[in-house]
Write a protein that holds these residues in place. Structure first.
Motif, short mmCIF file in Angstrom:
data_model
loop_
_atom_site.label_atom_id
_atom_site.label_comp_id
_atom_site.label_asym_id
_atom_site.label_seq_id
_atom_site.Cartn_x
_atom_site.Cartn_y
_atom_site.Cartn_z
N PHE A 48 0.79 -1.23 0.00
CA PHE A 48 0.00 0.00 0.00
C PHE A 48 0.82 1.29 0.00
O PHE A 48 0.34 2.31 -0.48
CB PHE A 48 -0.98 -0.01 1.17
CG PHE A 48 -2.26 -0.74 0.84
CD1 PHE A 48 -3.24 -0.12 0.06
CD2 PHE A 48 -2.48 -2.03 1.26
CE1 PHE A 48 -4.41 -0.79 -0.27
CE2 PHE A 48 -3.63 -2.71 0.94
CZ PHE A 48 -4.61 -2.09 0.17
N LEU A 80 -0.59 3.75 -2.70
CA LEU A 80 -1.13 5.05 -2.30
C LEU A 80 -0.34 6.19 -2.94
O LEU A 80 -0.91 7.23 -3.31
CB LEU A 80 -1.13 5.17 -0.78
CG LEU A 80 -2.13 4.26 -0.05
CD1 LEU A 80 -1.89 4.28 1.45
CD2 LEU A 80 -3.57 4.67 -0.37
N CYS A 108 -4.33 6.62 5.67
CA CYS A 108 -5.12 7.16 4.56
C CYS A 108 -5.86 8.44 4.94
O CYS A 108 -6.07 9.32 4.10
CB CYS A 108 -6.10 6.10 4.06
SG CYS A 108 -5.30 4.73 3.21
N VAL A 117 -7.34 10.03 1.62
CA VAL A 117 -7.75 8.93 0.75
C VAL A 117 -8.77 8.09 1.51
O VAL A 117 -8.44 7.55 2.57
CB VAL A 117 -6.55 8.05 0.33
CG1 VAL A 117 -7.03 6.83 -0.46
CG2 VAL A 117 -5.56 8.85 -0.49
#
Length: 756
Positions: free
Chosen positions: A68, A72, A105, A110
């Motif tokens: 991730f 991301l 996040c 996000v």
């Protein structure tokens, strides 16, 4: 101005500087001193987005962040809304990852949206309204999404940049895994583009098989990143126990109960079980551990024994049961106890705690009896020794029956103990079972066909063939067999074809596809009820070939099958004379060829096994002595008492196939696991049959599977024609090439010549 730690910001970490600055800041604020091996190596290939990537590492090696952090970064750099699809096998794992990713996040703005049956519609609508961020979803919920929003899928996933599959090894070779392959293919089919896939997995015996699974018939390169982290010291101790009957007989218990006297649980159980529980209490108390007894019933027994020991010693309970039949609340209570570092807690569990649910590190793993597989044992060990410098600790407990003149060969060879030793030796060598990627999976093909019809509002036979078989994951099925499948579904009113050639739901098909249970490709394993003389003994799943005169092991006793009622799921059995068989509960995984070969080497050798206690050493010596006394060190055949026993030292797929082939030639065969017992047989007749079977007269897969009563094993198998059902069963459960090779070897080596 604050500076970042040199070890993260140094030139040694090229991956760190590939990440978005906001992610670099988060890493620094989290106090990381360095990126883990997998995180360092995964960043560049994931950011390139021109290949699939598989990240293989032990539990807690940072696989999630390895995937991730670069994903991301890519999303943050993208123009317009972007999303990533994360697929997990467990709702609990999704909840874990949600908590794990949300902090990161949120700082990046996000969104992270969990999507499964326990999530509110309001959260799901957030994604439908603005499809961006990280969507955490199960295969079943993804199936529902494709079926119910087929017309809007291209818009919903227009910004899809990556697909992440967590616990990849748990999907491979299963119906659910085949479902996921099909779903991912169908998503890309709608988008008309390939989306890079990132698989997160425990290390597999053959990582190329993982790549083959992640994208079948791939024209896209796959980068395999097998983490160099780990390799910590492994400490193993295997303790042996000789089993003895309970202190109280059934008659004693009845008398005490009639007199109104209390009967202690410890007096009603086999004494070795009580001794193992006492040893677990003595050794594990005061620390966090996982205890695997291999069955739900044994979980309950050991959890109760250990709880009682806590009470008897005036201590708060430290032991918690955890298995699939328990309620969600009870399972979560056990998980919370393990996470709470203020007081020690251990779980007595089944495979439910093998996967990556975050329970923190445990001190040791206790394995009672053989593990379902070496791969399973390795996965369990990933929970132990996760802190730097700590060893992984494995404690094994082997309970073996006391030998009598009537003991079975399995008992004489102490099969459970030898299998445990073989598993540990193979684990130490770095070997574990490769995933099984073969098999037709026709049950899942039926489900995917019905699902695709809902998604598109109908398909022609040609469109269905191209979507699912020609370009999809069911490409091992021939076109004429697919036509046979469609014809069978039409005859059962599952499908109809309209005037334009579109395949649509028949009346029964519509009922099945609209039921809330449809989205799952699997069903709970159906259990057969065992009955003797009108009395129910209990129930258990039966996966081995079942037919009259075959044998079932249940409640520590051997039973011979008298009659099978498939519709009622009832097996009538009678007690079978002979020695007490080993107790395996019917829940273990299938034994691989390599494990049985290693078991033979353990029995054949005379070297000291360093991880055994004194009792286990004595049991091993006893087993090796019996192995030589039976002549198994020289020949794989034992002739005695009007029967012939053949020891193939093959896995369960091969042994089952050998048994079926011999039965078709009129032999009375008992499959005893380690060996095949041919009753009322002599070496001459057996030698002739083996010669015929090795010279090309071997039955076909349809012939072998045709006589098996319990071929319906997956959710939609009951909709298959007899021919397809037999072929499907054989593709998953039989090893015809291996069986033919074994028969040829017996003949070419002249195995039976010395008996003539």
């Amino acid at each position: 101005m604050t500076t970042m730690p040199d070890s993260v910001g140094s030139t040694e970490s090229s991956a760190f500087f590939l990440l978005d600055e906001r992610i670099q800041k988060w890493i620094w604020q989290a106090g990381w001193s360095e990126l883990r091996d997998a995180q360092e190596r995964a960043a560049a290939p994931i950011l390139a987005a021109n290949k699939d990537v598989i990240i293989a590492a032990a539990t807690a090696a940072g696989k999630t962040e390895a995937a991730f952090l670069p994903i991301l970064t890519s999303i943050l750099k993208a123009d317009g809304p972007s999303c990533v699809l994360y697929v997990s096998p467990l709702k609990a794992l999704i909840n874990d990852q949600w908590g794990r990713l949300e902090g990161l996040c949120e700082s990046l703005e996000v969104p992270v949206i969990p999507w499964h049956g326990d999530i509110s519609d309001s959260k799901k609508k957030r994604f439908l309204k603005k499809p961006a961020g990280v969507l955490l979803i199960t295969p079943e919920s993804l199936e529902a999404l494709l079926m119910n929003r087929g017309t809007s899928l291209s818009g919903l996933f227009a910004g899809l940049r990556y697909i992440v599959v967590d616990e990849l090894h748990a999907f491979i070779g299963t119906e659910r895994g085949k479902q996921l392959q099909s779903l991912l293919h169908r998503v890309e089919f709608v988008l008309k583009q390939r989306v890079p896939r990132v698989g997160l997995s425990a290390t597999l015996g053959d990582m190329s098989l993982a790549a083959e699974y992640l994208r079948p018939a791939s024209v896209m390169e796959t980068e395999l990143i097998v983490s160099k982290d780990g390799g910590q010291e492994l400490k193993v101790l295997l303790k042996g126990y000789v089993d003895h009957p309970p202190k109280l007989s059934d008659k004693d218990i009845a008398i005490l109960q009639q007199e109104g006297k209390a009967v202690e649980l410890e007096d009603t159980l086999p004494q070795a079980q009580v001794a193992v529980a006492e040893q677990l209490f003595k050794t594990l108390r005061g620390s966090n551990n996982l205890i695997f007894p291999n069955s739900r019933s044994k979980v309950e027994i050991y959890a109760d024994l250990l709880r009682r020991l806590c009470e008897q010693n005036g201590l708060p309970n430290e032991l918690w049961p955890h298995h699939g039949s328990l309620s969600k609340d009870i399972r979560e209570e056990a998980e919370a106890a393990l996470k709470n570092k203020e007081r020690p807690a251990s779980a007595v569990c089944t495979t439910t705690l093998e996967l990556g649910i975050d329970i923190g590190s445990v001190k040791s793993i206790a394995q009672i009896g053989p593990a379902p597989s070496v791969a399973s044992l390795r996965q369990r060990l990933g929970r132990s020794g996760r802190r730097k410098g700590e060893p992984a600790i494995l404690r094994c407990y082997a309970i073996e029956p006391e030998l009598t003149p009537d003991s079975s060969i399995s008992d004489l060879l102490h099969e459970g103990l030898i299998q445990s030793i073989a598993q540990v030796k193979l684990l130490a060598k770095g070997w574990f079972e490769p995933p099984l990627v073969s098999g037709l999976h026709l049950s899942t093909l039926i489900q995917q066909l019905l699902s695709a019809i809902s998604q598109y509002g109908g398909l022609t036979a040609g469109q269905a063939w191209r979507l699912l078989c020609e370009t999809g994951p069911f490409n091992s099925l021939a076109k004429d067999e697919f036509a046979q499948l469609l014809k069978g579904l039409g005859e059962r009113d599952i499908l109809v074809q309209d005037a334009s050639g579109l395949l649509l739901y028949g009346q029964l098909g519509e009922k099945l596809a609209n039921h809330y249970t449809f989205y799952a490709a699997f069903t709970s394993e159906e259990e057969f009820r065992l009955v003797t003389e009108g009395k129910t003994l209990g129930s258990l799943p039966i996966s081995k070939p079942l037919e009259p005169d075959s044998h079932v092991i249940f409640a520590g006793r051997r039973w011979r099958v008298r009659h099978v009622d498939l519709s009622a799921k009832v097996i009538e059995v009678v007690s079978d004379k002979g020695g007490k068989p080993p107790e395996f509960d019917g829940v273990g995984g299938k034994v691989h060829d390599r494990v049985r070969e290693e078991m033979r080497q353990v029995l054949l050798g005379d070297e000291v096994v360093p991880f055994l206690d004194q009792q286990a050493v004595a049991l091993l010596s006893e087993a090796r002595g019996n192995f030589r006394r039976l002549g198994l060190d020289a020949q794989p055949v034992v002739v005695a008492g009007g029967s012939v026993r053949i020891f193939p030292w093959k896995g369960d797929w091969g042994v089952d196939t050998l048994a079926l082939a011999l039965e078709r030639r009129g032999c009375k065969v008992e499959n005893e696991g380690l060996c095949l017992k041919l009753r009322e047989a002599n070496p001459d007749s057996v030698s002739d049959i083996l010669f015929d079977l090795s010279e090309g007269a071997f039955p076909t897969e349809s012939e072998l599977a045709g006589e098996i009563l319990n071929k319906v094993q997956e959710k939609w198998d009951w909709l298959l024609t007899d021919e397809l059902l037999s072929r499907n069963y054989a593709s998953h459960n039989l090893d015809i090439p291996g069986a033919k090779r074994f028969f040829s070897e017996l003949v070419s080596h002249g195995t039976f010549e010395s008996y003539k």
